[in-house]
Scaffold this active site. Structure first.
Site, PDB file in Angstrom:
ATOM      1  N   GLY A 239      47.681  46.796  38.552  1.00 52.57           N
ATOM      2  CA  GLY A 239      48.163  45.460  38.851  1.00 52.57           C
ATOM      3  C   GLY A 239      47.673  44.929  40.057  1.00 52.57           C
ATOM      4  O   GLY A 239      47.889  43.679  40.484  1.00 52.57           O
ATOM      5  N   GLU A 273      46.844  53.378  37.285  1.00 51.76           N
ATOM      6  CA  GLU A 273      46.087  52.690  36.336  1.00 51.76           C
ATOM      7  C   GLU A 273      45.342  51.477  37.027  1.00 51.76           C
ATOM      8  O   GLU A 273      45.549  50.309  36.355  1.00 51.76           O
ATOM      9  CB  GLU A 273      46.883  52.459  35.136  1.00 51.76           C
ATOM     10  CG  GLU A 273      47.520  53.491  34.502  1.00 51.76           C
ATOM     11  CD  GLU A 273      48.356  53.032  33.229  1.00 51.76           C
ATOM     12  OE1 GLU A 273      48.841  51.891  33.273  1.00 51.76           O
ATOM     13  OE2 GLU A 273      48.777  53.932  32.535  1.00 51.76           O
ATOM     14  N   PRO A 274      44.899  51.515  38.041  1.00 51.14           N
ATOM     15  CA  PRO A 274      44.075  50.507  38.714  1.00 51.14           C
ATOM     16  C   PRO A 274      42.733  50.018  37.825  1.00 51.14           C
ATOM     17  O   PRO A 274      42.005  50.811  37.423  1.00 51.14           O
ATOM     18  CB  PRO A 274      43.788  50.777  40.135  1.00 51.14           C
ATOM     19  CG  PRO A 274      43.471  52.129  40.118  1.00 51.14           C
ATOM     20  CD  PRO A 274      44.396  52.655  38.625  1.00 51.14           C
ATOM     21  N   GLY A 275      42.700  48.562  37.636  1.00 51.23           N
ATOM     22  CA  GLY A 275      41.328  48.149  36.946  1.00 51.23           C
ATOM     23  C   GLY A 275      40.702  47.257  37.941  1.00 51.23           C
ATOM     24  O   GLY A 275      39.598  47.554  38.769  1.00 51.23           O
ATOM     25  N   ARG A 276      41.137  46.109  37.931  1.00 55.13           N
ATOM     26  CA  ARG A 276      40.641  44.946  38.705  1.00 55.13           C
ATOM     27  C   ARG A 276      40.419  45.276  40.169  1.00 55.13           C
ATOM     28  O   ARG A 276      39.213  44.914  40.700  1.00 55.13           O
ATOM     29  CB  ARG A 276      41.468  43.583  38.752  1.00 55.13           C
ATOM     30  CG  ARG A 276      40.831  42.397  39.109  1.00 55.13           C
ATOM     31  CD  ARG A 276      42.112  41.359  39.254  1.00 55.13           C
ATOM     32  NE  ARG A 276      42.899  41.363  38.203  1.00 55.13           N
ATOM     33  CZ  ARG A 276      43.103  40.493  37.105  1.00 55.13           C
ATOM     34  NH1 ARG A 276      42.132  39.542  36.890  1.00 55.13           N
ATOM     35  NH2 ARG A 276      43.977  40.489  36.238  1.00 55.13           N
ATOM     36  N   ARG A 312      37.456  34.363  31.332  1.00 54.87           N
ATOM     37  CA  ARG A 312      38.617  34.033  32.068  1.00 54.87           C
ATOM     38  C   ARG A 312      39.107  32.432  32.569  1.00 54.87           C
ATOM     39  O   ARG A 312      40.215  32.280  32.334  1.00 54.87           O
ATOM     40  CB  ARG A 312      38.479  34.938  33.592  1.00 54.87           C
ATOM     41  CG  ARG A 312      38.257  36.423  33.321  1.00 54.87           C
ATOM     42  CD  ARG A 312      38.509  37.731  34.309  1.00 54.87           C
ATOM     43  NE  ARG A 312      39.799  37.318  34.817  1.00 54.87           N
ATOM     44  CZ  ARG A 312      40.335  36.629  35.750  1.00 54.87           C
ATOM     45  NH1 ARG A 312      39.518  35.976  36.790  1.00 54.87           N
ATOM     46  NH2 ARG A 312      41.462  37.066  36.100  1.00 54.87           N
ATOM     47  N   TYR A 316      42.482  31.581  31.037  1.00 55.23           N
ATOM     48  CA  TYR A 316      43.707  31.614  31.925  1.00 55.23           C
ATOM     49  C   TYR A 316      43.510  30.334  32.958  1.00 55.23           C
ATOM     50  O   TYR A 316      44.383  30.658  34.125  1.00 55.23           O
ATOM     51  CB  TYR A 316      43.539  32.980  32.790  1.00 55.23           C
ATOM     52  CG  TYR A 316      43.639  33.955  31.998  1.00 55.23           C
ATOM     53  CD1 TYR A 316      44.739  34.656  31.063  1.00 55.23           C
ATOM     54  CD2 TYR A 316      42.346  34.996  32.066  1.00 55.23           C
ATOM     55  CE1 TYR A 316      44.460  35.719  30.401  1.00 55.23           C
ATOM     56  CE2 TYR A 316      42.231  36.258  31.523  1.00 55.23           C
ATOM     57  CZ  TYR A 316      43.148  36.431  30.486  1.00 55.23           C
ATOM     58  OH  TYR A 316      43.113  37.727  29.738  1.00 55.23           O
ATOM     59  N   CYS A 344      30.340  25.488  21.812  1.00 52.70           N
ATOM     60  CA  CYS A 344      30.761  24.371  21.205  1.00 52.70           C
ATOM     61  C   CYS A 344      32.611  24.355  21.201  1.00 52.70           C
ATOM     62  O   CYS A 344      32.896  24.188  20.117  1.00 52.70           O
ATOM     63  CB  CYS A 344      30.262  24.048  19.883  1.00 52.70           C
ATOM     64  SG  CYS A 344      28.618  23.738  19.984  1.00 52.70           S
TER      65      CYS A 344
HETATM   66  N1  LLP Z   1      47.953  49.605  32.991  1.00 48.26           N
HETATM   67  C1  LLP Z   1      48.506  48.599  32.123  1.00 48.26           C
HETATM   68  C2  LLP Z   1      49.245  49.160  31.161  1.00 48.26           C
HETATM   69  C3  LLP Z   1      47.932  47.319  31.656  1.00 48.26           C
HETATM   70  O1  LLP Z   1      48.246  46.700  30.646  1.00 48.26           O
HETATM   71  C4  LLP Z   1      46.643  46.813  32.456  1.00 48.26           C
HETATM   72  C5  LLP Z   1      46.394  45.547  32.276  1.00 48.26           C
HETATM   73  C6  LLP Z   1      46.283  47.876  33.780  1.00 48.26           C
HETATM   74  C7  LLP Z   1      46.855  49.024  33.725  1.00 48.26           C
HETATM   75  C8  LLP Z   1      45.383  47.287  34.619  1.00 48.26           C
HETATM   76  O2  LLP Z   1      45.847  46.082  35.261  1.00 48.26           O
HETATM   77  P1  LLP Z   1      44.711  45.837  36.800  1.00 48.26           P
HETATM   78  O3  LLP Z   1      44.852  46.804  37.677  1.00 48.26           O
HETATM   79  O4  LLP Z   1      43.192  45.381  36.124  1.00 48.26           O
HETATM   80  O5  LLP Z   1      45.456  44.402  37.000  1.00 48.26           O
HETATM   81  N2  LLP Z   1      42.284  40.208  31.135  1.00 48.26           N
HETATM   82  C9  LLP Z   1      43.219  39.581  32.279  1.00 48.26           C
HETATM   83  C10 LLP Z   1      43.897  40.895  32.554  1.00 48.26           C
HETATM   84  C11 LLP Z   1      44.670  41.403  31.700  1.00 48.26           C
HETATM   85  C12 LLP Z   1      45.412  42.652  32.094  1.00 48.26           C
HETATM   86  C13 LLP Z   1      46.017  43.505  30.954  1.00 48.26           C
HETATM   87  N3  LLP Z   1      46.526  44.694  31.452  1.00 48.26           N
HETATM   88  C14 LLP Z   1      42.359  38.977  33.086  1.00 48.26           C
HETATM   89  O6  LLP Z   1      41.219  38.696  33.031  1.00 48.26           O
HETATM   90  O7  LLP Z   1      42.735  38.667  34.142  1.00 48.26           O
END
Ligand code: LLP
Length: 424
Positions: A239, A273-276, A312, A316, A344
């Site tokens: 997050g 659980e970092p992603g972004r 995105r 959003y 379209c």
């Molecule tokens: N852990 C869990 C349980 C999650 O649901 C998520 C993201 C993450 C980790 C990773 O979150 P991050 O570190 O990436 O913020 N498609 C949307 C974002 C959806 C996020 C869903 N869950 C966007 O493009 O902004």
């Protein structure tokens, strides 16, 4: 975005010219920087170097095999949410004992597959699911390690679609009910409750919500231990936000500073659980201008990438930075435009009412901060083949996913004889 900079008047990804890549690979295309991916991963890892921890990269943000393997080589694991993601992780060579499996709707087949592979633990989202994992684990003959995902009712102050820790959300189990869930877990013969999980949302740009959630989670672990549950892992989810426009999110070190004090006396392994924060600003999407058009109200710039390639903004109203690939374009007079794609749908835009230098046919644009939730959310809508993905390393690059072909679009489809009228 130090890895995406102008050099000799042209945007480069590390040492490779984006304009040259666009010539060779055509557009649209995704470009990732190896150095950015590594440095973002390391910054996060180093922020927690003083405590036992595991970084499970949220592969929903970017699931290319090469990128998964890269993080695995750096000691990371994966946060997965489906059997398909597990398959990708296995194919990439990520050890299953570094994989955590989240999601509200795991099917029996997915649970069995994860047990056979030996994932570290399941993040359990409901009592129904807990009982079902127990049942499937009994059938497979392997106990299931789990963490209950608690919902701490904390406002992450982000977009409602990506807030997950509020009471009204479908995610997790009310933290006030954690004791009873762990009591149930302890009675189930094939369940080992070894952790506690929590994730409050995505693109969070202040430390307050993280600290508040961490405090609630740490208190919950203490209570569970008093009830004699052997909680060894605390998974605080992902997050942490990034700069798309003018946000000033905390650094990983500041994030660590906000949450570590809550956990210091627990002696748990922390799971993240970092992603972004790792992949987002390590990638761009490159697109070419096709046409311009104007009516009384608006000026449109039509590009060759659409909402199917990067959803995105459409989904959003998210802001993505836009940079001309040729630096000289920056000095043209600026106009307010909508940057729209070929799909379209009226919602098919990458930027709205954006001041951009006057754009002409064939100009190349980089859509910044596209490394997370870019390609992974791309689709074939309007029967558009998905773009290729390129990983740059210094002055080299590698095509880590080819552009889809028209043939790929119809793979698996067939026309039955009762339509064609053919016999046999
Ligand atoms: N852990 C869990 C349980 C999650 O649901 C998520 C993201 C993450 C980790 C990773 O979150 P991050 O570190 O990436 O913020 N498609 C949307 C974002 C959806 C996020 C869903 N869950 C966007 O493009 O902004």
């Amino acid at each position: 975005m130090g890895q995406f900079e102008y050099k000799n008047g042209v945007l480069h990804a590390e040492g490779v010219s984006v304009s040259q890549l666009a010539e060779e690979m055509s557009t649209p295309l995704y470009i990732y920087s190896h150095e950015a991916l590594v440095s973002h991963f390391r910054a996060f890892d180093e922020a927690f170097s003083g405590v036992p921890h595991l970084i499970c990269f949220a592969m929903k943000s970017n699931s290319n095999l090469a990128i998964l393997r890269l993080f695995s080589e750096l000691g990371g694991g994966l946060d997965i949410v489906s059997g398909g993601e597990l398959f990708r992780g296995v194919e990439a060579g990520v050890p299953a004992e570094r994989v955590v499996f989240a999601g509200v709707g795991k099917s029996d087949d997915e649970i069995a597959y994860a047990l056979e592979q030996g994932v570290l633990m399941f993040n359990v989202e409901s009592e129904d699911e807990l009982r079902n994992i127990d049942r499937v684990a009994g059938r497979v003959g392997k106990p299931a390690s789990i963490a209950v995902r608690v919902n701490p009712d904390v406002d992450p102050k982000t977009h409602p679609y990506i807030s997950t820790g509020l009471k009204k959300s479908k995610f997790g189990i009310d933290i006030a009910r954690a004791r009873e869930q762990y009591r149930t877990a302890a009675e189930l013969p094939n369940i080992r409750a070894i952790g506690l999980h929590c994730h409050i949302g995505s693109q969070i740009t202040e430390t307050g919500p993280f600290a508040e959630a961490a405090g609630k989670v740490a208190d919950c672990v203490r209570v569970l231990r008093e009830d004699s549950h052997d909680i060894r892992y605390v998974n605080v989810g992902g997050g942490l936000g990034i700069t798309y426009h003018d946000e000033a999110p905390p650094t990983p070190a500041e994030y660590a500073g906000a949450i570590l004090p809550q956990f210091k006396d627990l002696g748990c392994t922390l799971v993240f659980e970092p992603g972004r924060v790792i992949s987002g600003n390590a990638g761009i999407m490159v697109t070419r201008v096709l046409y311009g058009k104007e009516n009384e109200e608006k000026r449109f710039v039509i590009i060759d990438a659409g909402m199917n390639d990067l959803i995105r903004p459409a989904l959003y109203q998210a802001y993505q930075g836009v940079l001309p690939v040729e630096e000289a374009v920056q000095s043209r007079p600026r106009r307010k435009v909508d940057l729209v794609g070929p799909v379209c749908e009226s919602g098919d835009y990458l930027a709205q009412d954006r001041e951009l230098p006057e754009l002409q046919r064939n100009d190349l644009l980089a859509i910044m901060s596209s490394g997370a939730y870019g390609f992974t959310m791309a689709s074939n809508y309007n029967s558009r083949p998905r773009p290729p993905e390129i990983l740059v390393h210094g002055s080299e690059y590698h095509v880590i996913r080819e552009r889809e072909s028209y043939g790929d679009l119809i793979r698996g489809e067939s026309i039955p004889a009762f339509i064609t009228g053919e016999s046999g």
